[in-house]
Motif scaffolding. Sequence first.
Motif, PDB file in Angstrom:
ATOM      1  N   THR A   1       1.731  -1.638  -0.004  1.00 28.24           N
ATOM      2  CA  THR A   1      -0.460   0.011   0.502  1.00 28.24           C
ATOM      3  C   THR A   1       0.839   1.666  -0.136  1.00 28.24           C
ATOM      4  O   THR A   1       0.063   2.155  -0.198  1.00 28.24           O
ATOM      5  N   GLY A   2       2.157   1.381   0.499  1.00 28.17           N
ATOM      6  CA  GLY A   2       2.683   2.185   0.364  1.00 28.17           C
ATOM      7  C   GLY A   2       3.168   3.415  -0.507  1.00 28.17           C
ATOM      8  O   GLY A   2       3.134   2.731  -1.835  1.00 28.17           O
ATOM      9  N   ASN A   3       3.270   4.133  -0.433  1.00 30.25           N
ATOM     10  CA  ASN A   3       3.914   5.569  -1.427  1.00 30.25           C
ATOM     11  C   ASN A   3       4.849   6.082  -1.110  1.00 30.25           C
ATOM     12  O   ASN A   3       4.857   6.501  -0.210  1.00 30.25           O
ATOM     13  N   PRO A   4       5.350   6.390  -2.646  1.00 36.23           N
ATOM     14  CA  PRO A   4       7.368   7.304  -1.816  1.00 36.23           C
ATOM     15  C   PRO A   4       6.744   8.619  -2.256  1.00 36.23           C
ATOM     16  O   PRO A   4       6.802   9.166  -3.222  1.00 36.23           O
ATOM     17  N   TYR A   5       7.357   9.547  -0.699  1.00 35.17           N
ATOM     18  CA  TYR A   5       7.273  11.039  -0.929  1.00 35.17           C
ATOM     19  C   TYR A   5       8.740  11.216  -0.215  1.00 35.17           C
ATOM     20  O   TYR A   5       9.204  11.316   0.440  1.00 35.17           O
ATOM     21  N   PRO A   6       9.246  12.417  -1.389  1.00 39.52           N
ATOM     22  CA  PRO A   6      10.555  12.894  -1.299  1.00 39.52           C
ATOM     23  C   PRO A   6      10.438  13.942   0.179  1.00 39.52           C
ATOM     24  O   PRO A   6      11.488  13.205   0.918  1.00 39.52           O
ATOM     25  N   SER A   7       9.535  14.084   0.357  1.00 35.90           N
ATOM     26  CA  SER A   7       9.629  14.875   1.664  1.00 35.90           C
ATOM     27  C   SER A   7       9.460  14.150   2.789  1.00 35.90           C
ATOM     28  O   SER A   7      10.560  14.768   4.366  1.00 35.90           O
ATOM     29  N   ARG A   8       9.498  12.994   3.293  1.00 36.54           N
ATOM     30  CA  ARG A   8       9.853  11.920   4.159  1.00 36.54           C
ATOM     31  C   ARG A   8      10.930  10.721   3.988  1.00 36.54           C
ATOM     32  O   ARG A   8      11.694  10.926   4.830  1.00 36.54           O
ATOM     33  N   ASP A   9      10.413   9.906   2.717  1.00 38.23           N
ATOM     34  CA  ASP A   9      11.265   9.069   2.288  1.00 38.23           C
ATOM     35  C   ASP A   9      12.617   9.471   1.548  1.00 38.23           C
ATOM     36  O   ASP A   9      13.626   8.318   1.108  1.00 38.23           O
ATOM     37  N   GLY A  10      13.002  10.837   1.065  1.00 38.36           N
ATOM     38  CA  GLY A  10      14.042  11.230   0.909  1.00 38.36           C
ATOM     39  C   GLY A  10      14.045  10.671  -0.562  1.00 38.36           C
ATOM     40  O   GLY A  10      13.666  10.746  -1.674  1.00 38.36           O
ATOM     41  N   ASP A  11      15.650  10.232  -1.363  1.00 41.77           N
ATOM     42  CA  ASP A  11      15.795  10.047  -2.647  1.00 41.77           C
ATOM     43  C   ASP A  11      15.332   8.725  -3.262  1.00 41.77           C
ATOM     44  O   ASP A  11      15.270   8.614  -4.666  1.00 41.77           O
ATOM     45  N   MET A  12      15.284   7.813  -1.977  1.00 38.28           N
ATOM     46  CA  MET A  12      14.637   6.591  -2.482  1.00 38.28           C
ATOM     47  C   MET A  12      13.219   6.984  -3.240  1.00 38.28           C
ATOM     48  O   MET A  12      12.549   6.912  -4.245  1.00 38.28           O
ATOM     49  N   ALA A  13      12.632   7.662  -2.735  1.00 40.52           N
ATOM     50  CA  ALA A  13      11.000   8.555  -3.787  1.00 40.52           C
ATOM     51  C   ALA A  13      11.179   8.840  -4.889  1.00 40.52           C
ATOM     52  O   ALA A  13       9.939   8.262  -5.002  1.00 40.52           O
ATOM     53  N   VAL A  14      11.938   9.775  -5.085  1.00 43.11           N
ATOM     54  CA  VAL A  14      12.224  10.096  -6.532  1.00 43.11           C
ATOM     55  C   VAL A  14      12.246   9.141  -7.184  1.00 43.11           C
ATOM     56  O   VAL A  14      12.112   9.361  -8.290  1.00 43.11           O
ATOM     57  N   ALA A  15      13.528   7.918  -6.906  1.00 36.83           N
ATOM     58  CA  ALA A  15      14.218   7.356  -7.597  1.00 36.83           C
ATOM     59  C   ALA A  15      12.750   6.118  -8.017  1.00 36.83           C
ATOM     60  O   ALA A  15      12.016   5.725  -8.945  1.00 36.83           O
ATOM     61  N   ALA A  16      11.746   5.995  -6.590  1.00 38.98           N
ATOM     62  CA  ALA A  16      10.859   5.162  -7.089  1.00 38.98           C
ATOM     63  C   ALA A  16       9.634   5.061  -8.090  1.00 38.98           C
ATOM     64  O   ALA A  16       9.281   4.957  -8.334  1.00 38.98           O
ATOM     65  N   ARG A  17       9.090   6.908  -7.650  1.00 40.95           N
ATOM     66  CA  ARG A  17       7.994   7.864  -8.928  1.00 40.95           C
ATOM     67  C   ARG A  17       8.909   7.676  -9.879  1.00 40.95           C
ATOM     68  O   ARG A  17       8.101   7.329 -11.005  1.00 40.95           O
ATOM     69  N   ALA A  18       9.797   8.013  -9.993  1.00 44.28           N
ATOM     70  CA  ALA A  18      10.820   7.597 -11.997  1.00 44.28           C
ATOM     71  C   ALA A  18      10.183   6.229 -12.630  1.00 44.28           C
ATOM     72  O   ALA A  18      10.403   6.376 -13.592  1.00 44.28           O
ATOM     73  N   LYS A  19      10.647   5.845 -11.527  1.00 47.37           N
ATOM     74  CA  LYS A  19      10.558   3.453 -11.986  1.00 47.37           C
ATOM     75  C   LYS A  19       8.985   3.736 -11.642  1.00 47.37           C
ATOM     76  O   LYS A  19       9.496   2.359 -13.107  1.00 47.37           O
ATOM     77  N   GLY A  20       8.794   3.885 -11.311  1.00 39.57           N
ATOM     78  CA  GLY A  20       7.545   3.145 -10.909  1.00 39.57           C
ATOM     79  C   GLY A  20       7.029   3.160  -9.816  1.00 39.57           C
ATOM     80  O   GLY A  20       8.332   1.826  -9.570  1.00 39.57           O
ATOM     81  N   THR A  21       6.201   3.158  -8.766  1.00 38.04           N
ATOM     82  CA  THR A  21       5.879   1.729  -7.524  1.00 38.04           C
ATOM     83  C   THR A  21       6.165   0.948  -7.823  1.00 38.04           C
ATOM     84  O   THR A  21       6.248   0.026  -7.123  1.00 38.04           O
ATOM     85  N   GLY A  22       4.951   0.352  -8.840  1.00 35.07           N
ATOM     86  CA  GLY A  22       5.275  -1.220  -8.681  1.00 35.07           C
ATOM     87  C   GLY A  22       6.253  -2.260  -8.825  1.00 35.07           C
ATOM     88  O   GLY A  22       6.744  -2.815  -8.590  1.00 35.07           O
ATOM     89  N   VAL A  23       7.092  -1.590  -9.742  1.00 39.35           N
ATOM     90  CA  VAL A  23       8.535  -2.080 -10.210  1.00 39.35           C
ATOM     91  C   VAL A  23       9.455  -1.572  -8.839  1.00 39.35           C
ATOM     92  O   VAL A  23       9.847  -2.944  -8.967  1.00 39.35           O
TER      93      VAL A  23
END
Length: 295
Positions: A176-198
């Motif tokens: 269920t998780g969602n990446p938020y750069p303000s909370r999760d940092g650079d890994m969230a930016v990378a996850a959004r770019a890749k797509g959270t499922g992948v």
Amino acid sequence: MSPFMAHLLFAVGAEPDTAVRPEGLGDHRMRMGTRLAGNLHETPDHGEHAMETNPPANPGRRAFLLVPAAALLLSGLPGHGGERKPLKIGIIGAGRIGGTLGELWVKAGHEVLLSSRHPERLEDLARRLGPRARAGTPREAAVFGDVILMSVPYGALPQVGRDLAAELAGKIVLDTGNPYPSRDGDMAVAARAKGTGVASAGFLPGVRLVRAFNSLPHTALRSEAHRSGERAAVPLAADDEEALRVAARLVEDAGFEPVAVGPLARAKEFDVGTAVYGKALTARELRRGLGLARP
């Protein structure tokens, strides 16, 4: 390919070259079409999500692309595949989302183990839910569950995946998780770019992953569950046929309508920032927003 999916392909008249073929996970792995009815993409001029609909090339292909949705509908019917038995669900992260879903699933007859880093804080909730609920550690939840609900801050997902790799291996995991750069940092930016499922699949290797319950506001999980009229819809994405069916059942048991979007790569279409994120849409509205509107 499972007999169930083979029957559906025959029933809708799909052509032989569109058959679903296993890709390394036997009957559990389902390759979905790269397009179900359309594709959601970001327009460079406005940075907003727009729909581009491309109809299938032929009737056989079109019929095949409807198979995942048909599978979800039939899998929810009483008597399909035998009597539906209660499941054991391990909830890793029993906060606003995990705790609410745990309550809904207990009411539907399932057993849940609610977990967090501080399981003692969940004892009151477990007692209130009755004998089908108890509290424990994330490791205990991973061992307990036939199915796992993973509902932790996205930045914690890589560590959870490493710590519980052995316990989670081969299990169906609803993420269920969602990446938020303000909370999760650079890994969230990378996850959004890749797509959270992948991205999530990379953090949780060896599990049978389904993206689920990430796009509804947490308040809607309580206020919209089992609502009268058309139910609120929950988009699902998975590469695994059986995992998708189990997730669809749990969506229904929680009081919502499942909508199969496609493989994990298409989970990006209902990530944070998309046109359908954060809205309690009906299934028809969700399909239309994702370009999956039925003919």
